[in-house]
Design a protein around this motif. Structure first.
Motif, short mmCIF file in Angstrom:
data_model
loop_
_atom_site.label_atom_id
_atom_site.label_comp_id
_atom_site.label_asym_id
_atom_site.label_seq_id
_atom_site.Cartn_x
_atom_site.Cartn_y
_atom_site.Cartn_z
N GLU A 26 0.86 -1.19 0.00
CA GLU A 26 0.00 0.00 0.00
C GLU A 26 0.89 1.24 0.00
O GLU A 26 1.78 1.38 0.85
CB GLU A 26 -0.89 0.01 1.23
CG GLU A 26 -1.92 1.13 1.27
CD GLU A 26 -3.08 0.88 0.33
OE1 GLU A 26 -3.73 1.86 -0.08
OE2 GLU A 26 -3.35 -0.30 0.00
N VAL A 32 -0.17 6.79 4.42
CA VAL A 32 -1.00 5.61 4.63
C VAL A 32 -1.52 5.72 6.07
O VAL A 32 -0.73 5.85 7.01
CB VAL A 32 -0.21 4.31 4.44
CG1 VAL A 32 -1.09 3.10 4.77
CG2 VAL A 32 0.32 4.22 3.01
N TRP A 51 -8.16 -6.77 2.65
CA TRP A 51 -7.34 -5.59 2.94
C TRP A 51 -8.20 -4.34 2.85
O TRP A 51 -9.02 -4.21 1.94
CB TRP A 51 -6.19 -5.54 1.93
CG TRP A 51 -5.23 -4.39 2.04
CD1 TRP A 51 -5.11 -3.35 1.17
CD2 TRP A 51 -4.24 -4.19 3.04
NE1 TRP A 51 -4.10 -2.51 1.58
CE2 TRP A 51 -3.54 -3.00 2.72
CE3 TRP A 51 -3.87 -4.90 4.18
CZ2 TRP A 51 -2.52 -2.50 3.51
CZ3 TRP A 51 -2.84 -4.40 4.96
CH2 TRP A 51 -2.17 -3.22 4.63
N SER A 53 -8.23 -0.30 2.22
CA SER A 53 -7.37 0.67 1.53
C SER A 53 -8.17 1.92 1.16
O SER A 53 -9.37 1.86 0.91
CB SER A 53 -6.80 0.05 0.25
OG SER A 53 -6.18 1.04 -0.56
N ARG A 55 -7.14 3.69 -1.50
CA ARG A 55 -6.50 3.98 -2.79
C ARG A 55 -7.43 4.61 -3.81
O ARG A 55 -6.95 5.27 -4.75
CB ARG A 55 -5.86 2.71 -3.35
CG ARG A 55 -6.81 1.58 -3.67
CD ARG A 55 -6.05 0.32 -4.08
NE ARG A 55 -5.24 -0.20 -2.99
CZ ARG A 55 -4.33 -1.17 -3.14
NH1 ARG A 55 -4.13 -1.72 -4.33
NH2 ARG A 55 -3.63 -1.60 -2.11
#
Length: 450
Positions: A26, A32, A51, A53, A55
């Motif tokens: 990541e 992050v 996971w 995330s 993003r």
């Protein structure tokens, strides 16, 4: 986690060969969000990893190939975010989780609960009421207890079927009859546009119990702007005493002395979009002040009893830093502040907090946010409170500010709590004394009263 918080990985190591590979990687152009990293190794085999995330700009769930690190699929998507993961069933390939911002028209911080399949299908919403929901599942996942409320709606506790959210039985309803008879009035939920003129900013307003709209009341902001969370209460909250996880002087008590007390989540705090959160990146001096000031101006435009020519502010820890910075960087708006146990210079505090928002190596952004560097800019009235044995933020952080203020020939008040910890004056130690000092400080600074 790579130092500077721009990259994190899950590393898989072959126990026979010692060969390692990144099962999940990541990265972020900013940070992050370490505090919200979540993963689940499906069946404990390392072949599939769930996971969380940000993003795509919102916190969502992904299925990752543990052998290659490749994203197999994005499980949840949309302009809303996953909050808590309640349960994962590897056999049924289902996830139970809470999310915020899913329901149009509701406060985007309210939590609702859902179930979804690993392939992203069959997204099922389990909670319905316009409120924030805390859910606890039975061990066999057949049922769950849902406790929901708002700041103006007492808790209701219900038992539901976990398959479809069907109500089985109402277990308990909060009764505030006696509380209301004693004079309680819930805080007002207030929303206004932020600095960009588009983004909704959410907060609470606590008025004196004998509030007279024909009079004019100074405003005091209870601030905690740490980027690691959002802080304005969403659940039923009758006594007005929390900020940043620490009990502080009750907002209603302060209001009853003749103030309008507010609490706001500005940009740079968590539980909204990644873009909303990223305002804090290398920008801790910001503390969402442009949003907070716009919000208070909107409140004053709506209510003539709100006097924003006399605004005070108080907070502890990161809120202490923000309190000082309000007086340093926005003296045209904030006139008085009480700062508890502030991390006033991010170069000398915890790596796992400060570097997450300011990165590494240390650069100009650390100096830009420093109350020590900018102490000479102080305007307005300031009181510093610190515990002698603070083990969270070194009390020397306060001493450095004191040194800089003295060298700049600035007047201020200082209260040191002997033997006091990080919460000194807020939730432990001689609370009554610190409370009296804070109340007296604001009465004199904003109302001209001894």
């Amino acid at each position: 986690m790579k130092r500077g918080f721009g990259e994190t990985k899950i590393i898989a190591v072959d126990a026979d060969t010692g060969r390692a590979h990144a099962a999940v990687t990541e990265t972020a152009k900013t940070f992050v969000f370490r505090d919200r990293i979540w993963s689940h190794d499906v069946k404990g085999l390392g072949r599939e990893i769930l996971w969380a995330s940000e993003r795509d700009g919102w916190r969502h769930l992904y299925l990752v190939d543990g052998a290659t690190g490749r994203v197999v699929r994005q499980i949840t998507k949309g302009n809303w975010l996953v909050r808590d993961i309640g349960h994962v069933d590897d056999e049924k390939r289902q996830i139970w989780f809470s999310a915020s911002g899913f329901v149009p028209g509701e406060d985007p911080y309210y939590k609702h609960w859902f179930r979804v399949d690993f392939d992203g299908r069959n997204l099922t919403r389990l909670t319905a009421e316009n409120a924030t929901h805390e859910v606890r599942f039975a061990p066999d996942m057949a049922t769950y207890v849902d406790v929901y409320s708002r700041t103006d709606l007492p808790e209701t506790m219900e038992l539901h079927d976990a398959r479809d959210g069907r109500l089985i039985q109402t277990l308990e309803k909060g009764d505030v009859t006696a509380l209301n008879a004693a004079g309680f009035r819930p805080p007002e939920r207030f929303t206004a546009k932020g600095r960009d003129g588009k983004t909704d900013i959410y907060g609470l307003v606590v008025r004196p119990r004998n509030y007279d709209p024909a009079k004019r009341y100074p405003v005091i902001e209870n601030i905690y702007a740490g980027p690691h969370d959002s802080f304005v209460p969403k659940a039923f909250w009758p006594f007005g005493g929390f900020s940043g996880g620490d009990k502080v002087m009750g907002m209603q008590q302060l209001a009853d002395l003749g103030f309008v007390v507010v609490m706001i989540d500005g940009m740079g705090t968590a539980n909204r979009s990644k873009a909303f959160h990223d305002v804090a990146w290398k920008n801790l001096a910001d503390s969402g002040f442009p949003d907070r000031i716009a919000w208070m101006k909107a409140l004053a435009a709506k209510d003539s009893g709100v006097d924003i020519s006399r605004v005070g502010i108080y907070g502890g820890s990161a809120g202490g830093q923000s309190t000082l910075n309000a007086l340093l960087f926005h003296p045209e708006f904030y006139k008085a502040g009480v700062a508890y146990a502030g991390c006033f210079d991010n170069r000398m505090d915890k790596i796992d907090w400060n570097e997450q928002w300011l990165g590494y190596p240390v650069d100009q952004s650390y100096l830009d946010a420093s109350g020590v560097v900018h102490a000479k800019q102080l305007q307005g009235k300031l009181m510093l409170v610190v515990g002698e044995q603070d083990s969270n933020v070194d009390p020397a952080s306060t001493t450095q500010v004191v040194d800089a203020l003295i060298k700049a020939d600035k007047d201020f008040d200082l209260l040191v709590i002997p033997g006091g910890e990080h919460t000194a004056g807020r939730s432990t130690g001689p609370v009554a004394y610190a409370m009296r000092r804070q109340y007296a400080f604001f009465l004199k600074a904003l109302r001209g009263e001894e």
